[in-house]
Design a protein around this motif. Structure first.
Motif, PDB file in Angstrom:
ATOM      1  N   PHE A   3      -4.694   3.327 -11.349  1.00 18.02           N
ATOM      2  CA  PHE A   3      -4.458   2.631 -10.082  1.00 18.02           C
ATOM      3  C   PHE A   3      -4.252   1.142 -10.343  1.00 18.02           C
ATOM      4  CE2 PHE A   3      -6.110   0.115  -6.576  1.00 18.02           C
ATOM      5  CZ  PHE A   3      -5.412   0.626  -5.498  1.00 18.02           C
ATOM      6  N   LYS A   4      -5.126   0.555 -11.162  1.00 17.25           N
ATOM      7  CA  LYS A   4      -5.004  -0.876 -11.476  1.00 17.25           C
ATOM      8  C   LYS A   4      -3.687  -1.174 -12.174  1.00 17.25           C
ATOM      9  CE  LYS A   4      -9.960  -1.724 -11.782  1.00 17.25           C
ATOM     10  NZ  LYS A   4     -11.090  -1.990 -12.687  1.00 17.25           N
ATOM     11  N   THR A   5      -3.285  -0.294 -13.074  1.00 16.42           N
ATOM     12  CA  THR A   5      -2.002  -0.461 -13.762  1.00 16.42           C
ATOM     13  C   THR A   5      -0.856  -0.402 -12.766  1.00 16.42           C
ATOM     14  OG1 THR A   5      -2.933   0.564 -15.746  1.00 16.42           O
ATOM     15  CG2 THR A   5      -0.543   0.467 -15.590  1.00 16.42           C
ATOM     16  N   GLY A   6      -0.943   0.487 -11.795  1.00 16.09           N
ATOM     17  CA  GLY A   6       0.102   0.615 -10.781  1.00 16.09           C
ATOM     18  C   GLY A   6       0.195  -0.571  -9.844  1.00 16.09           C
ATOM     19  N   SER A  35       1.365  -7.438  -4.589  1.00 15.24           N
ATOM     20  CA  SER A  35       0.528  -8.588  -4.273  1.00 15.24           C
ATOM     21  C   SER A  35      -0.939  -8.233  -4.499  1.00 15.24           C
ATOM     22  CB  SER A  35       0.748  -9.020  -2.821  1.00 15.24           C
ATOM     23  OG  SER A  35       0.455  -7.953  -1.954  1.00 15.24           O
ATOM     24  N   TRP A  36      -1.703  -9.222  -4.892  1.00 16.55           N
ATOM     25  CA  TRP A  36      -3.104  -8.995  -5.222  1.00 16.55           C
ATOM     26  C   TRP A  36      -3.903  -8.720  -3.955  1.00 16.55           C
ATOM     27  CZ3 TRP A  36      -6.298  -7.397  -8.593  1.00 16.55           C
ATOM     28  CH2 TRP A  36      -7.651  -7.648  -8.461  1.00 16.55           C
ATOM     29  N   ASP A  37      -4.673  -7.662  -3.973  1.00 16.84           N
ATOM     30  CA  ASP A  37      -5.551  -7.306  -2.866  1.00 16.84           C
ATOM     31  C   ASP A  37      -6.740  -6.567  -3.461  1.00 16.84           C
ATOM     32  OD1 ASP A  37      -6.837  -6.480  -0.597  1.00 16.84           O
ATOM     33  OD2 ASP A  37      -5.166  -5.312   0.202  1.00 16.84           O
ATOM     34  N   ASN A  38      -7.850  -7.281  -3.646  1.00 16.79           N
ATOM     35  CA  ASN A  38      -8.990  -6.650  -4.308  1.00 16.79           C
ATOM     36  C   ASN A  38      -9.716  -5.652  -3.417  1.00 16.79           C
ATOM     37  OD1 ASN A  38     -10.157  -8.499  -2.622  1.00 16.79           O
ATOM     38  ND2 ASN A  38     -11.596  -9.304  -4.123  1.00 16.79           N
ATOM     39  N   ARG A  39      -9.360  -5.558  -2.155  1.00 14.66           N
ATOM     40  CA  ARG A  39      -9.961  -4.572  -1.258  1.00 14.66           C
ATOM     41  C   ARG A  39      -9.107  -3.317  -1.106  1.00 14.66           C
ATOM     42  NH1 ARG A  39     -11.079  -9.497   1.952  1.00 14.66           N
ATOM     43  NH2 ARG A  39     -13.264  -9.964   1.607  1.00 14.66           N
ATOM     44  N   ARG A  40      -7.946  -3.293  -1.709  1.00 15.86           N
ATOM     45  CA  ARG A  40      -6.993  -2.188  -1.534  1.00 15.86           C
ATOM     46  C   ARG A  40      -7.600  -0.847  -1.942  1.00 15.86           C
ATOM     47  NH1 ARG A  40      -2.126  -3.942  -4.056  1.00 15.86           N
ATOM     48  NH2 ARG A  40      -1.499  -4.680  -2.023  1.00 15.86           N
ATOM     49  N   ASP A  88       0.834  -1.210   0.000  1.00 21.53           N
ATOM     50  CA  ASP A  88       0.000   0.000   0.000  1.00 21.53           C
ATOM     51  C   ASP A  88       0.863   1.253   0.000  1.00 21.53           C
ATOM     52  OD1 ASP A  88      -2.203  -1.636   0.109  1.00 21.53           O
ATOM     53  OD2 ASP A  88      -2.644  -1.244   2.225  1.00 21.53           O
ATOM     54  N   LEU A  89       1.873   1.278   0.871  1.00 22.23           N
ATOM     55  CA  LEU A  89       2.732   2.457   0.979  1.00 22.23           C
ATOM     56  C   LEU A  89       3.486   2.708  -0.322  1.00 22.23           C
ATOM     57  CD1 LEU A  89       3.914   4.740   2.692  1.00 22.23           C
ATOM     58  CD2 LEU A  89       5.704   3.145   3.388  1.00 22.23           C
ATOM     59  N   GLU A  90       4.056   1.662  -0.900  1.00 17.80           N
ATOM     60  CA  GLU A  90       4.815   1.841  -2.129  1.00 17.80           C
ATOM     61  C   GLU A  90       3.908   2.246  -3.287  1.00 17.80           C
ATOM     62  OE1 GLU A  90       7.425  -1.449  -2.765  1.00 17.80           O
ATOM     63  OE2 GLU A  90       8.509  -1.045  -0.910  1.00 17.80           O
ATOM     64  N   LEU A  91       2.686   1.736  -3.303  1.00 14.18           N
ATOM     65  CA  LEU A  91       1.726   2.145  -4.320  1.00 14.18           C
ATOM     66  C   LEU A  91       1.342   3.613  -4.141  1.00 14.18           C
ATOM     67  CD1 LEU A  91      -0.065   1.363  -6.708  1.00 14.18           C
ATOM     68  CD2 LEU A  91      -1.797   0.670  -5.058  1.00 14.18           C
ATOM     69  N   LEU A  92       1.173   4.055  -2.907  1.00 13.84           N
ATOM     70  CA  LEU A  92       0.870   5.467  -2.649  1.00 13.84           C
ATOM     71  C   LEU A  92       2.024   6.369  -3.082  1.00 13.84           C
ATOM     72  CD1 LEU A  92      -0.940   5.178   0.791  1.00 13.84           C
ATOM     73  CD2 LEU A  92      -1.971   5.844  -1.393  1.00 13.84           C
ATOM     74  N   ILE A  93       3.254   5.917  -2.881  1.00 14.17           N
ATOM     75  CA  ILE A  93       4.420   6.686  -3.339  1.00 14.17           C
ATOM     76  C   ILE A  93       4.385   6.809  -4.860  1.00 14.17           C
ATOM     77  CG2 ILE A  93       6.943   6.656  -3.554  1.00 14.17           C
ATOM     78  CD1 ILE A  93       6.983   5.349  -0.732  1.00 14.17           C
ATOM     79  N   TYR A  94       4.047   5.718  -5.541  1.00 10.96           N
ATOM     80  CA  TYR A  94       3.929   5.735  -7.007  1.00 10.96           C
ATOM     81  C   TYR A  94       2.821   6.695  -7.447  1.00 10.96           C
ATOM     82  CZ  TYR A  94       2.211   4.212 -11.560  1.00 10.96           C
ATOM     83  OH  TYR A  94       1.746   4.180 -12.845  1.00 10.96           O
ATOM     84  N   LEU A  95       1.652   6.597  -6.811  1.00  8.69           N
ATOM     85  CA  LEU A  95       0.521   7.436  -7.206  1.00  8.69           C
ATOM     86  C   LEU A  95       0.779   8.916  -6.921  1.00  8.69           C
ATOM     87  CD1 LEU A  95      -2.426   5.176  -6.042  1.00  8.69           C
ATOM     88  CD2 LEU A  95      -1.674   5.594  -8.393  1.00  8.69           C
ATOM     89  N   GLU A  96       1.532   9.202  -5.858  1.00 10.91           N
ATOM     90  CA  GLU A  96       1.860  10.594  -5.560  1.00 10.91           C
ATOM     91  C   GLU A  96       2.745  11.174  -6.657  1.00 10.91           C
ATOM     92  OE1 GLU A  96       4.015  13.874  -3.259  1.00 10.91           O
ATOM     93  OE2 GLU A  96       4.930  11.965  -3.719  1.00 10.91           O
ATOM     94  N   ALA A  97       3.612  10.341  -7.221  1.00 10.27           N
ATOM     95  CA  ALA A  97       4.467  10.793  -8.322  1.00 10.27           C
ATOM     96  C   ALA A  97       3.663  10.996  -9.605  1.00 10.27           C
ATOM     97  CB  ALA A  97       5.590   9.792  -8.556  1.00 10.27           C
ATOM     98  N   VAL A  98       2.610  10.192  -9.793  1.00  9.78           N
ATOM     99  CA  VAL A  98       1.755  10.317 -10.977  1.00  9.78           C
ATOM    100  C   VAL A  98       0.911  11.579 -10.903  1.00  9.78           C
ATOM    101  CG1 VAL A  98      -0.192   9.246 -12.193  1.00  9.78           C
ATOM    102  CG2 VAL A  98       1.703   7.839 -11.413  1.00  9.78           C
ATOM    103  N   ASP A  99       0.533  11.998  -9.732  1.00 10.39           N
ATOM    104  CA  ASP A  99      -0.290  13.168  -9.428  1.00 10.39           C
ATOM    105  C   ASP A  99      -1.766  12.848  -9.621  1.00 10.39           C
ATOM    106  OD1 ASP A  99      -0.710  15.706  -8.431  1.00 10.39           O
ATOM    107  OD2 ASP A  99      -0.629  16.641 -10.402  1.00 10.39           O
ATOM    108  N   LEU A 100      -2.374  13.144 -10.751  1.00 16.58           N
ATOM    109  CA  LEU A 100      -3.789  12.857 -10.974  1.00 16.58           C
ATOM    110  C   LEU A 100      -3.911  11.525 -11.711  1.00 16.58           C
ATOM    111  CD1 LEU A 100      -4.963  16.383 -12.137  1.00 16.58           C
ATOM    112  CD2 LEU A 100      -5.117  15.398  -9.850  1.00 16.58           C
ATOM    113  N   PHE A 101      -4.871  10.692 -11.286  1.00  9.12           N
ATOM    114  CA  PHE A 101      -4.982   9.360 -11.882  1.00  9.12           C
ATOM    115  C   PHE A 101      -6.431   8.896 -11.878  1.00  9.12           C
ATOM    116  CE2 PHE A 101      -3.996   9.055  -7.405  1.00  9.12           C
ATOM    117  CZ  PHE A 101      -4.894   8.133  -6.914  1.00  9.12           C
TER     118      PHE A 101
END
Length: 142
Positions: A53-56, A61-66, A35-48
């Motif tokens: 998100f699914k691409t990121g 690991s798979w987590d369909n509730r994330r 979750d944290l590493e995905l948030l770091i990625y999304l923060e770099a992307v800015d608007l998404f």
């Protein structure tokens, strides 16, 4: 402006204590590593979008509730709502809470701020993490 090189980043020692900083951030904010590493990625992307998100998430690991969990806990917020005519989908961004956490992690990596260890419990894993945090805080070359 000069372009950064790998040597410049190596001299900064940004990744020297990354694991301990990541563990501290996850523990104190009730996130898991992915979750944290995905948030770091999304923060770099800015608007998404949700598709971005699914691409990121492909490398985690798979987590369909994330998605729902991060949205519900306020890590991701809606930046622009869809209106079914001109905007076909919502656009999201990471929240101020998320941006502040990531900025704080960078400040800790650069040695501008120390990690607090007072919110940790006294079980074995937290005692080990406290010792590691103290070692990071004592390291003035980070």
């Amino acid at each position: 402006m000069r372009k950064l090189t790998s040597g410049d980043l190596r001299e900064l020692n940004l990744l020297k204590h990354y694991r301990i900083i990541r563990k501290w951030a996850c523990k104190t904010n009730k996130l898991n590593d992915a979750d944290l590493e995905l948030l770091i990625y999304l923060e770099a992307v800015d608007l998404f979008t949700k598709q971005d998100f699914k691409t990121g998430t492909y490398s985690y690991s798979w987590d369909n509730r994330r998605w729902n969990r991060l949205l519900k806990e306020g890590w991701i917020v809606v930046w622009r709502k869809r209106n079914r005519t001109t905007q076909k989908y919502h656009i999201y961004k990471v929240s101020l809470k998320c941006k502040q956490l990531i900025s704080r992690m960078y400040r800790i990596m650069l040695g501008e701020e120390d990690m607090p260890s007072n919110k940790l419990n006294n079980n074995y894993m937290d005692v080990v993490l406290k010792a590691s945090i103290n070692n990071v805080n004592k390291d003035k070359t980070r």
